[in-house]
Design a protein around this motif. Structure first.
Motif, PDB file in Angstrom:
ATOM      1  N   ILE A  42       5.628   8.911   0.860  1.00  0.00           N
ATOM      2  CA  ILE A  42       5.193   9.278  -0.492  1.00  0.00           C
ATOM      3  C   ILE A  42       6.089   8.604  -1.522  1.00  0.00           C
ATOM      4  O   ILE A  42       5.599   8.028  -2.501  1.00  0.00           O
ATOM      5  CB  ILE A  42       5.180  10.815  -0.664  1.00  0.00           C
ATOM      6  CG1 ILE A  42       4.085  11.427   0.214  1.00  0.00           C
ATOM      7  CG2 ILE A  42       4.989  11.203  -2.131  1.00  0.00           C
ATOM      8  CD1 ILE A  42       4.152  12.936   0.332  1.00  0.00           C
ATOM      9  N   GLU A  45       5.357   5.115  -2.160  1.00  0.00           N
ATOM     10  CA  GLU A  45       4.005   4.984  -2.700  1.00  0.00           C
ATOM     11  C   GLU A  45       3.035   4.337  -1.713  1.00  0.00           C
ATOM     12  O   GLU A  45       2.107   3.643  -2.094  1.00  0.00           O
ATOM     13  CB  GLU A  45       4.023   4.257  -4.043  1.00  0.00           C
ATOM     14  CG  GLU A  45       4.817   5.007  -5.092  1.00  0.00           C
ATOM     15  CD  GLU A  45       4.840   4.336  -6.441  1.00  0.00           C
ATOM     16  OE1 GLU A  45       4.332   3.215  -6.579  1.00  0.00           O
ATOM     17  OE2 GLU A  45       5.369   4.960  -7.370  1.00  0.00           O
ATOM     18  N   CYS A  47       1.669   6.421   0.704  1.00  0.00           N
ATOM     19  CA  CYS A  47       0.748   7.537   0.904  1.00  0.00           C
ATOM     20  C   CYS A  47       0.878   8.518  -0.245  1.00  0.00           C
ATOM     21  O   CYS A  47       1.834   8.458  -1.011  1.00  0.00           O
ATOM     22  CB  CYS A  47       1.073   8.264   2.212  1.00  0.00           C
ATOM     23  SG  CYS A  47       0.879   7.241   3.669  1.00  0.00           S
ATOM     24  N   LYS A  48      -0.092   9.402  -0.336  1.00  0.00           N
ATOM     25  CA  LYS A  48       0.020  10.515  -1.278  1.00  0.00           C
ATOM     26  C   LYS A  48      -0.291  11.795  -0.532  1.00  0.00           C
ATOM     27  O   LYS A  48      -0.989  11.797   0.482  1.00  0.00           O
ATOM     28  CB  LYS A  48      -0.874  10.324  -2.499  1.00  0.00           C
ATOM     29  CG  LYS A  48      -2.340  10.360  -2.228  1.00  0.00           C
ATOM     30  CD  LYS A  48      -3.113  10.161  -3.518  1.00  0.00           C
ATOM     31  CE  LYS A  48      -4.608  10.238  -3.234  1.00  0.00           C
ATOM     32  NZ  LYS A  48      -5.407  10.160  -4.445  1.00  0.00           N
ATOM     33  N   ASN A  49       0.245  12.880  -1.035  1.00  0.00           N
ATOM     34  CA  ASN A  49       0.093  14.175  -0.387  1.00  0.00           C
ATOM     35  C   ASN A  49      -1.264  14.759  -0.753  1.00  0.00           C
ATOM     36  O   ASN A  49      -1.600  14.884  -1.916  1.00  0.00           O
ATOM     37  CB  ASN A  49       1.223  15.102  -0.845  1.00  0.00           C
ATOM     38  CG  ASN A  49       1.316  16.346  -0.022  1.00  0.00           C
ATOM     39  OD1 ASN A  49       0.747  16.427   1.048  1.00  0.00           O
ATOM     40  ND2 ASN A  49       2.051  17.303  -0.509  1.00  0.00           N
ATOM     41  N   GLY A  50      -2.043  15.096   0.251  1.00  0.00           N
ATOM     42  CA  GLY A  50      -3.312  15.771   0.048  1.00  0.00           C
ATOM     43  C   GLY A  50      -3.202  17.186   0.565  1.00  0.00           C
ATOM     44  O   GLY A  50      -2.214  17.569   1.156  1.00  0.00           O
ATOM     45  N   ARG A  51      -4.209  17.970   0.364  1.00  0.00           N
ATOM     46  CA  ARG A  51      -4.197  19.359   0.837  1.00  0.00           C
ATOM     47  C   ARG A  51      -4.257  19.381   2.360  1.00  0.00           C
ATOM     48  O   ARG A  51      -5.297  19.144   2.959  1.00  0.00           O
ATOM     49  CB  ARG A  51      -5.374  20.106   0.241  1.00  0.00           C
ATOM     50  CG  ARG A  51      -5.421  21.538   0.665  1.00  0.00           C
ATOM     51  CD  ARG A  51      -6.527  22.270  -0.028  1.00  0.00           C
ATOM     52  NE  ARG A  51      -5.897  23.359  -0.757  1.00  0.00           N
ATOM     53  CZ  ARG A  51      -6.462  24.050  -1.678  1.00  0.00           C
ATOM     54  NH1 ARG A  51      -7.672  23.775  -2.062  1.00  0.00           N
ATOM     55  NH2 ARG A  51      -5.829  25.050  -2.253  1.00  0.00           N
ATOM     56  N   ARG A  53      -2.983  17.239   4.412  1.00  0.00           N
ATOM     57  CA  ARG A  53      -3.074  15.916   5.035  1.00  0.00           C
ATOM     58  C   ARG A  53      -2.335  14.880   4.216  1.00  0.00           C
ATOM     59  O   ARG A  53      -1.996  15.093   3.048  1.00  0.00           O
ATOM     60  CB  ARG A  53      -4.530  15.505   5.214  1.00  0.00           C
ATOM     61  CG  ARG A  53      -5.265  15.386   3.898  1.00  0.00           C
ATOM     62  CD  ARG A  53      -6.736  15.185   4.126  1.00  0.00           C
ATOM     63  NE  ARG A  53      -7.427  15.202   2.850  1.00  0.00           N
ATOM     64  CZ  ARG A  53      -8.408  14.422   2.529  1.00  0.00           C
ATOM     65  NH1 ARG A  53      -8.862  13.550   3.396  1.00  0.00           N
ATOM     66  NH2 ARG A  53      -8.968  14.505   1.362  1.00  0.00           N
ATOM     67  N   LEU A  54      -2.088  13.751   4.815  1.00  0.00           N
ATOM     68  CA  LEU A  54      -1.432  12.625   4.175  1.00  0.00           C
ATOM     69  C   LEU A  54      -2.493  11.559   3.940  1.00  0.00           C
ATOM     70  O   LEU A  54      -3.230  11.206   4.854  1.00  0.00           O
ATOM     71  CB  LEU A  54      -0.326  12.094   5.086  1.00  0.00           C
ATOM     72  CG  LEU A  54       0.639  11.089   4.512  1.00  0.00           C
ATOM     73  CD1 LEU A  54       1.401  11.679   3.337  1.00  0.00           C
ATOM     74  CD2 LEU A  54       1.619  10.652   5.581  1.00  0.00           C
ATOM     75  N   ILE A  55      -2.590  11.050   2.719  1.00  0.00           N
ATOM     76  CA  ILE A  55      -3.627  10.096   2.372  1.00  0.00           C
ATOM     77  C   ILE A  55      -3.008   8.726   2.126  1.00  0.00           C
ATOM     78  O   ILE A  55      -2.124   8.569   1.285  1.00  0.00           O
ATOM     79  CB  ILE A  55      -4.378  10.560   1.108  1.00  0.00           C
ATOM     80  CG1 ILE A  55      -4.980  11.946   1.346  1.00  0.00           C
ATOM     81  CG2 ILE A  55      -5.450   9.552   0.709  1.00  0.00           C
ATOM     82  CD1 ILE A  55      -5.438  12.647   0.081  1.00  0.00           C
ATOM     83  N   LYS A  57      -2.669   5.147   0.651  1.00  0.00           N
ATOM     84  CA  LYS A  57      -3.119   4.559  -0.611  1.00  0.00           C
ATOM     85  C   LYS A  57      -3.717   3.190  -0.387  1.00  0.00           C
ATOM     86  O   LYS A  57      -3.381   2.486   0.511  1.00  0.00           O
ATOM     87  CB  LYS A  57      -1.949   4.428  -1.585  1.00  0.00           C
ATOM     88  CG  LYS A  57      -1.554   5.738  -2.190  1.00  0.00           C
ATOM     89  CD  LYS A  57      -0.526   5.507  -3.265  1.00  0.00           C
ATOM     90  CE  LYS A  57      -0.279   6.758  -4.059  1.00  0.00           C
ATOM     91  NZ  LYS A  57       0.624   6.531  -5.164  1.00  0.00           N
TER      92      LYS A  57
END
Length: 57
Positions: A42, A45, A47-51, A53-55, A57
């Motif tokens: 994160i 930059e 990935c970004k934190n999702g609910r 899960r890891l998303i 980019k």
């Protein structure tokens, strides 16, 4: 996701790092350290934190 009780899923970030960085094979022990790995991804930059899960980019 392939996983057994107490084992890393074969398609997880932790499993990839255990194999590629620490040269661990299936069945060998490795400490799970997902929180620092996720925070580094994160911060970088990648990935970004999702609910829940890891998303990527």
């Amino acid at each position: 996701m392939k996983s057994c009780k107490g084992k890393l899923p074969t398609n997880s970030i932790e499993r990839y790092i255990a194999k590629e960085v620490y040269d661990k094979s299936i069945g060998e022990s490795v400490f799970r350290r997902i929180t620092p790995i996720v925070n580094i991804l994160i911060w970088a930059e990648i990935c970004k934190n999702g609910r829940g899960r890891l998303i990527l980019k």
